[in-house]
Design a protein around this motif. Sequence first.
Motif, short mmCIF file in Angstrom:
data_model
loop_
_atom_site.label_atom_id
_atom_site.label_comp_id
_atom_site.label_asym_id
_atom_site.label_seq_id
_atom_site.Cartn_x
_atom_site.Cartn_y
_atom_site.Cartn_z
N GLY A 83 -47.51 3.27 -11.80
CA GLY A 83 -46.99 3.98 -12.68
C GLY A 83 -47.73 5.47 -12.78
O GLY A 83 -48.67 5.73 -11.83
N ALA A 84 -47.33 6.39 -13.70
CA ALA A 84 -47.70 7.51 -13.87
C ALA A 84 -49.49 7.41 -13.82
O ALA A 84 -50.29 8.34 -13.45
CB ALA A 84 -47.31 8.19 -15.00
N GLU A 85 -50.08 6.55 -14.56
CA GLU A 85 -51.45 6.51 -14.74
C GLU A 85 -52.05 6.11 -13.24
O GLU A 85 -53.31 6.30 -13.09
CB GLU A 85 -51.75 5.20 -15.51
CG GLU A 85 -51.46 3.73 -14.99
CD GLU A 85 -50.05 3.46 -15.36
OE1 GLU A 85 -49.73 2.21 -15.08
OE2 GLU A 85 -49.10 4.31 -15.79
N ASP A 86 -51.24 5.84 -12.25
CA ASP A 86 -51.66 5.30 -11.02
C ASP A 86 -51.63 6.83 -9.76
O ASP A 86 -52.18 6.66 -8.83
CB ASP A 86 -51.27 4.46 -10.34
CG ASP A 86 -51.43 2.93 -11.25
OD1 ASP A 86 -52.61 2.83 -11.57
OD2 ASP A 86 -50.31 2.39 -11.41
N ILE A 87 -51.17 7.88 -10.18
CA ILE A 87 -50.93 9.00 -9.59
C ILE A 87 -52.27 9.45 -8.86
O ILE A 87 -52.47 9.78 -7.65
CB ILE A 87 -50.27 10.15 -10.11
CG1 ILE A 87 -48.80 9.66 -10.62
CG2 ILE A 87 -50.46 11.41 -9.41
CD1 ILE A 87 -48.12 10.54 -11.27
N GLY A 88 -53.38 9.52 -9.68
CA GLY A 88 -54.79 9.80 -8.90
C GLY A 88 -54.84 8.97 -7.87
O GLY A 88 -55.52 9.43 -6.78
N ILE A 89 -54.87 7.60 -7.92
CA ILE A 89 -55.27 6.74 -6.90
C ILE A 89 -54.21 7.06 -5.82
O ILE A 89 -54.65 6.89 -4.58
CB ILE A 89 -55.00 5.32 -7.40
CG1 ILE A 89 -56.02 5.05 -8.60
CG2 ILE A 89 -55.14 4.19 -6.38
CD1 ILE A 89 -55.77 3.97 -9.35
N LEU A 90 -52.77 6.98 -5.96
CA LEU A 90 -52.19 7.37 -4.86
C LEU A 90 -52.40 8.41 -4.02
O LEU A 90 -52.38 8.49 -2.78
CB LEU A 90 -50.69 7.26 -5.33
CG LEU A 90 -50.00 6.14 -6.05
CD1 LEU A 90 -48.58 6.30 -6.74
CD2 LEU A 90 -49.67 4.90 -4.96
N GLU A 91 -52.68 9.50 -4.90
CA GLU A 91 -52.85 10.82 -4.34
C GLU A 91 -54.42 10.72 -3.50
O GLU A 91 -54.12 11.37 -2.16
CB GLU A 91 -53.27 11.88 -5.40
CG GLU A 91 -53.13 13.33 -5.03
CD GLU A 91 -53.01 14.28 -5.96
OE1 GLU A 91 -52.52 15.31 -5.66
OE2 GLU A 91 -53.56 13.98 -7.13
N ARG A 103 -48.34 17.18 -2.38
CA ARG A 103 -47.88 16.65 -3.38
C ARG A 103 -48.32 16.88 -4.86
O ARG A 103 -49.70 16.60 -4.97
CB ARG A 103 -47.49 14.91 -3.62
CG ARG A 103 -46.43 14.74 -2.49
CD ARG A 103 -46.22 13.14 -2.18
NE ARG A 103 -45.37 13.07 -1.36
CZ ARG A 103 -45.36 11.58 -0.74
NH1 ARG A 103 -46.42 10.65 -1.41
NH2 ARG A 103 -44.91 11.37 0.14
N ASP A 104 -47.73 17.32 -5.72
CA ASP A 104 -48.29 17.90 -7.20
C ASP A 104 -47.97 16.59 -8.13
O ASP A 104 -47.20 15.72 -7.54
CB ASP A 104 -47.86 19.04 -7.81
CG ASP A 104 -46.14 19.24 -8.06
OD1 ASP A 104 -45.78 18.32 -7.92
OD2 ASP A 104 -45.99 20.27 -8.27
N LEU A 141 -47.36 4.54 4.19
CA LEU A 141 -48.34 3.23 4.18
C LEU A 141 -49.77 4.03 4.16
O LEU A 141 -49.82 4.95 4.93
CB LEU A 141 -48.18 2.45 5.21
CG LEU A 141 -49.15 1.56 5.54
CD1 LEU A 141 -48.92 0.36 4.43
CD2 LEU A 141 -49.02 0.71 6.92
N ALA A 142 -50.54 3.85 3.08
CA ALA A 142 -51.88 4.34 3.21
C ALA A 142 -52.77 3.31 2.46
O ALA A 142 -52.48 2.71 1.62
CB ALA A 142 -51.68 5.66 2.41
N GLY A 143 -54.15 3.54 2.89
CA GLY A 143 -55.20 2.66 2.14
C GLY A 143 -56.04 2.28 3.35
O GLY A 143 -56.02 2.69 4.55
N ASP A 144 -57.23 1.38 3.10
CA ASP A 144 -58.06 0.92 3.94
C ASP A 144 -57.57 -0.31 4.90
O ASP A 144 -56.23 -0.96 4.38
CB ASP A 144 -59.20 0.29 3.27
CG ASP A 144 -59.19 -0.76 2.33
OD1 ASP A 144 -58.80 -1.85 2.76
OD2 ASP A 144 -59.06 -0.33 1.01
#
Length: 172
Positions: A83-91, A103-104, A141-144
Amino acid sequence: RCAGIGAVGVIPSFRNHGIMDFMMNEALKIMKKEDYDLSWLVGERLRYKRFGYELGGKTLKIVLDKKSFKCVDVDNEKTSKPGAEDIGILESLYNQYKNRVIRDKCLWERHINRKNLVWKMLNDKAYLTYNSENPGEILELAGDNENILKLLSEHFSKMNLNSLSISLPYEM
């Protein structure tokens, strides 16, 4: 004969009324009517795939077959829709890799709320997205590594897939 379309934008107060779809469809009709041989598009790749545009530039395409993919136990971990609260993590996950697309916050919010995109995030460590009409094609797809494997294992299982493809843009 060639034609190009720059990024298509709609003023925020007019969004979600089909204006972008209308503009894109009209541009495509003109190109078809005037018999263009080639068209290209500059814009965010997740937005224009439904109009028939494929990834351009350097793209790494990985095809995984369930038989050859080592499924891992997800230890009853649950994926969630960000959700919007997770944007920092996705970014932060997205920005770990070289990518020309910046992406902003507004663009992230639009992406995670697109009706045709399904997002899955696991442990704040990895995410994937795919078009709801084609779960066998991973668009992002992104991440460890460990959490990506868990996400893909769960995706194979829940979607009952025998194979899937992952298309990733990259730069050298």
